[in-house]
Write an enzyme that holds these catalytic residues in place. Structure first.
Site, PDB file in Angstrom:
ATOM      1  CE1 TYR A 117     -62.369  49.113  35.486  1.00  0.00           C
ATOM      2  CE2 TYR A 117     -62.924  47.982  33.443  1.00  0.00           C
ATOM      3  CZ  TYR A 117     -63.066  49.063  34.297  1.00  0.00           C
ATOM      4  OH  TYR A 117     -63.916  50.099  33.960  1.00  0.00           O
ATOM      5  CG  ASP A 149     -71.385  48.569  36.887  1.00  0.00           C
ATOM      6  OD1 ASP A 149     -72.166  48.443  37.839  1.00  0.00           O
ATOM      7  OD2 ASP A 149     -70.212  48.982  37.008  1.00  0.00           O
ATOM      8  CD  GLU A 168     -65.252  51.245  30.915  1.00  0.00           C
ATOM      9  OE1 GLU A 168     -65.179  50.325  31.757  1.00  0.00           O
ATOM     10  OE2 GLU A 168     -66.254  51.467  30.218  1.00  0.00           O
ATOM     11  CD  GLU A 178     -66.666  46.347  29.254  1.00  0.00           C
ATOM     12  OE1 GLU A 178     -67.480  45.708  29.946  1.00  0.00           O
ATOM     13  OE2 GLU A 178     -65.577  46.757  29.685  1.00  0.00           O
TER      14      GLU A 178
HETATM   15  C1  GCB Z   1     -66.733  48.078  32.529  1.00  0.00           C
HETATM   16  C2  GCB Z   1     -67.948  48.727  31.977  1.00  0.00           C
HETATM   17  C3  GCB Z   1     -68.498  49.791  32.898  1.00  0.00           C
HETATM   18  C4  GCB Z   1     -68.460  49.309  34.344  1.00  0.00           C
HETATM   19  C5  GCB Z   1     -67.019  49.029  34.705  1.00  0.00           C
HETATM   20  C6  GCB Z   1     -66.877  48.526  36.146  1.00  0.00           C
HETATM   21  O1  GCB Z   1     -65.952  47.506  31.834  1.00  0.00           O
HETATM   22  O2  GCB Z   1     -67.743  49.256  30.698  1.00  0.00           O
HETATM   23  O3  GCB Z   1     -69.817  50.091  32.502  1.00  0.00           O
HETATM   24  O4  GCB Z   1     -69.017  50.234  35.219  1.00  0.00           O
HETATM   25  O5  GCB Z   1     -66.517  48.052  33.856  1.00  0.00           O
HETATM   26  O6  GCB Z   1     -66.592  49.313  37.021  1.00  0.00           O
HETATM   27  O7  GCB Z   1     -67.101  47.342  36.372  1.00  0.00           O
END
Ligand code: GCB
Length: 643
Positions: free
Chosen positions: A499, A186, A536, A446
């Site tokens: 997330y 990403d 994250e 990941e």
């Molecule tokens: C993740 C990735 C990161 C992305 C992020 C997202 O888990 O490690 O590279 O930018 O999610 O914002 O989707």
């Protein structure tokens, strides 16, 4: 005191990669080749067969391209923006001809595949972005009657990613006008000569590599350091392989006073009453706007045992005396608890793309200071050296990450990728190991770690890296679930990206605390001896978009989102619960908005999870995080004795 016995080093029997930063010293000159280079696309991949490297000028059409910079966003031309394949750079430079000197052409990085010609001859090739490569170009410099001679440098760079590159990618050719590079990660695949190009000189017999580590620190009852033992090794290389030379290693404090020295090429330095390097932002250390203590290591190479003729001098001005130790629940620096509280980032900014820029660098560290942020992961590749120098200076902890991001498909776990991954790990550790700020190595982000292929792959990566790790714990960053991941068992720490309330439970901030609590408990149950870090968590936020009650994408939602995670972190935090806690840090995603591929979830082609905009201005959540980090900084920490 200088030891009486001087050891003679026999040259020619030592080989090492050697990625010492090109510093100027009494014996070394450094010439910057940054600036405007001639540039063109090679859309039909004919440059090499048409021998563009041997022409006095690149064939037209050419444009001026700044170096360092990604080429993608410099013009208004969409073809250049999304170009996949070869591009060419060229410039001339005058190299002063001096007897007894070798000239090395150094690329701090270029993305991805690079071929370099000097005066029409192949000088150096490199595969992989984000890490330096160099070649001795002395043999290619023409002899002339003048004191200096013109040197033509031509570079071809190809940004095509394949299933065996890191990161991986797949080129899909749908028609003669429609090609897409699938990038299973990403961020935008910015390319070109994106870090500085330097020409530096050394003597023909020279210091090729230096490693230095803190082996141990002794303390008194008040936890004041009484002495430290550093281990080091020096590698000498050069043209005269039968010559005997000697080396003097001196450690200087900030006043320039020599506090330890030695004349062995591989030995120890004992420092009495050392000033320790401390990570910032902890109650017992210093704010992230102030400096950590750094020594300078000065290595002097003499011609032979008796003469005082100096062949080479090299200094590392960022030597930090500090230890790292992991227990089953804590991350200890200098035997005191360290809690990671910062934010991840990308090398990314307007116009420059991933191009290195001192303006962006300085702003980066000013903003971490403002935020009271004491850590970042170099997501998702090694950053430019200058970030590590600044992190050493301010005491900001770095988790150094390889470009192994997007290993999401079974066929990416191939023997070719494994071999390249090992090469990248070797280059990254060789470049970064002397930086005290690097507290851990993250070897992937990941990966598809629930795939059966991942188990042997990561077992091999862990076995390979452990002897090279220079005292740092090793990890990779996980998106797989606690019951599907097959690889982290071989590593030291569990780093998870989660997330809740963003990629799942849309809009349900109220669900976040329980989900986070359950998630951390599940990992702890599976790995009761590994500390856990939230590597994250974050929510996309369009600056200026507001709603109450908070809705996804608004500034209010980003604030609520972060607040919802924090109580669950605090319940198991090793900082707040030193005896029962096992959670060692939190790194929001992301410090800054950054460019990625265009898609329905990326407004304006940006991932907008930044606490700051891409222009480095704060969103409302930045103040929430700043307030939290100020509170975390105030929590006192205890001193753990080595058992
Ligand atoms: C993740 C990735 C990161 C992305 C992020 C997202 O888990 O490690 O590279 O930018 O999610 O914002 O989707």
């Amino acid at each position: 005191m200088l030891r009486a016995s001087l050891f003679l080093l026999m040259l020619g029997c030592i080989s090492s990669h050697g990625l010492l930063y090109p510093h100027e010293t009494e014996t070394r000159q450094v010439k910057s080749l940054d600036g405007l280079w001639h540039f063109r696309l090679d859309e039909h991949a004919v440059g090499e067969s048409e021998r563009w490297f041997a022409l006095p000028e690149l064939p037209e059409p050419t444009i001026f391209m700044p170096v360092p910079a990604s080429f993608n966003d410099i013009t208004q031309n969409i073809t250049i923006h999304r170009h996949i394949g070869w591009v060419w750079y060229a410039r001339d430079v005058f190299v002063p001809k001096t007897a007894g000197l070798r000239w090395v052409l150094r690329f701090q990085a270029a993305h991805y595949e690079s071929r370099v010609w000097v005066n029409g001859q192949s000088a150096v090739n490199h595969s992989g972005g984000h890490l330096p490569f160099e070649g001795d170009i002395t043999p290619f410099i023409k002899n002339s009657n003048d004191v200096s001679s013109k040197v033509r440098i031509v570079v071809a760079v190809n940004n095509t990613l394949t299933p065996t590159t890191l990161p991986p990618g797949e080129l899909h050719i749908y028609s003669s006008t429609y090609r897409e590079l699938e990038t299973p990660f990403d961020f935008f695949n910015y390319a070109g000569i994106d870090r500085s190009v330097l020409l530096y000189s050394t003597s023909t017999t020279y210091i090729q590599d230096i490693t230095i580590d803190t082996q141990s620190i002794d303390y008194d009852a008040q936890h004041t350091a009484t002495s430290a033992t550093l281990t080091y090794s020096i590698t000498i290389a050069g043209s005269n392989s039968h010559n005997a030379v000697r080396v003097l290693i001196e450690l200087l404090d900030t006043e320039g006073v020599v506090v330890a020295n030695n004349t062995d090429s591989r030995s120890v330095l004992i420092v009495n009453k050392p000033n320790l390097w401390q990570p910032c932002g902890m109650n017992h250390t210093h704010p992230c706007t102030e400096h950590s203590y750094l020594y300078t290591l000065q290595v002097t190479l003499y011609n032979d045992a008796s003469s005082r003729e100096i062949l080479d001098i090299y200094r590392i001005n960022h030597i930090g005396i500090r230890t790292i130790r992991l227990t089953d629940s804590k991350f200890l620096v200098n035997e005191r608890l360290f809690y990671f509280h910062g934010a991840n980032a990308h090398e990314d900014s307007d116009i420059r793309g991933k191009g290195f820029d001192n303006v962006i660098l300085a702003k980066h560290f000013n903003l971490y200071g403002w935020l009271h942020g004491n850590a970042f992961r170099t997501s998702h590749y090694p950053y430019a050296d200058e970030f590590y120098h600044m992190a050493d200076r301010f005491g900001i902890a770095i988790i150094g990450e390889t470009p192994a991001v997007g290993l999401t498909k079974a066929h990416y776990f191939s023997p070719e990728t494994l071999a390249h991954h090992k090469q990248v790990i070797t280059e990254m550790i060789s470049r970064d190991r002397n930086h005290p700020s690097v507290l851990m190595w993250s070897l992937a982000n990941e990966p598809g770690s629930g795939l059966p292929e991942a188990k042997d792959y990561f077992s091999a990566i862990a076995n390979f890296t452990r002897p090279l790790a220079a005292g740092r714990p090793i990890t990779y960053v996980i998106s797989a679930s606690h019951n599907s991941d097959l690889g982290i068992q071989f590593f030291d720490m569990v780093c998870i990206n989660r997330y809740f309330g963003w990629y799942s439970q849309f809009g349900r901030i109220d669900q976040i605390p329980d989900l986070v609590t359950q998630e951390l408990a599940a990992w702890r149950q599976r790995f009761p001896t590994k500390p856990i870090l939230m590597s994250e968590y974050g929510a996309d936020t369009v600056p200026g978009l507001h709603s109450d009650p908070s809705m996804m994408f608004t500034e209010e939602y980003q604030k609520d989102y972060y607040l919802a995670y924090h109580s669950s972190f605090d319940n198991v935090s090793s900082l707040i619960h030193p005896t029962t806690g096992f959670f060692v840090g939190e790194l929001p995603w992301n410090m800054f908005d950054f460019a990625t591929d265009q898609s329905t979830i990326r407004v304006g082609g940006l991932n907008r999870k930044g606490l700051f905009t891409r222009q480095r201005q704060p969103k409302a959540a930045a103040f929430v995080i700043k307030y939290r980090y100020e509170q975390l900084e105030a929590v006192p920490t205890s001193y753990e004795r080595v058992p």
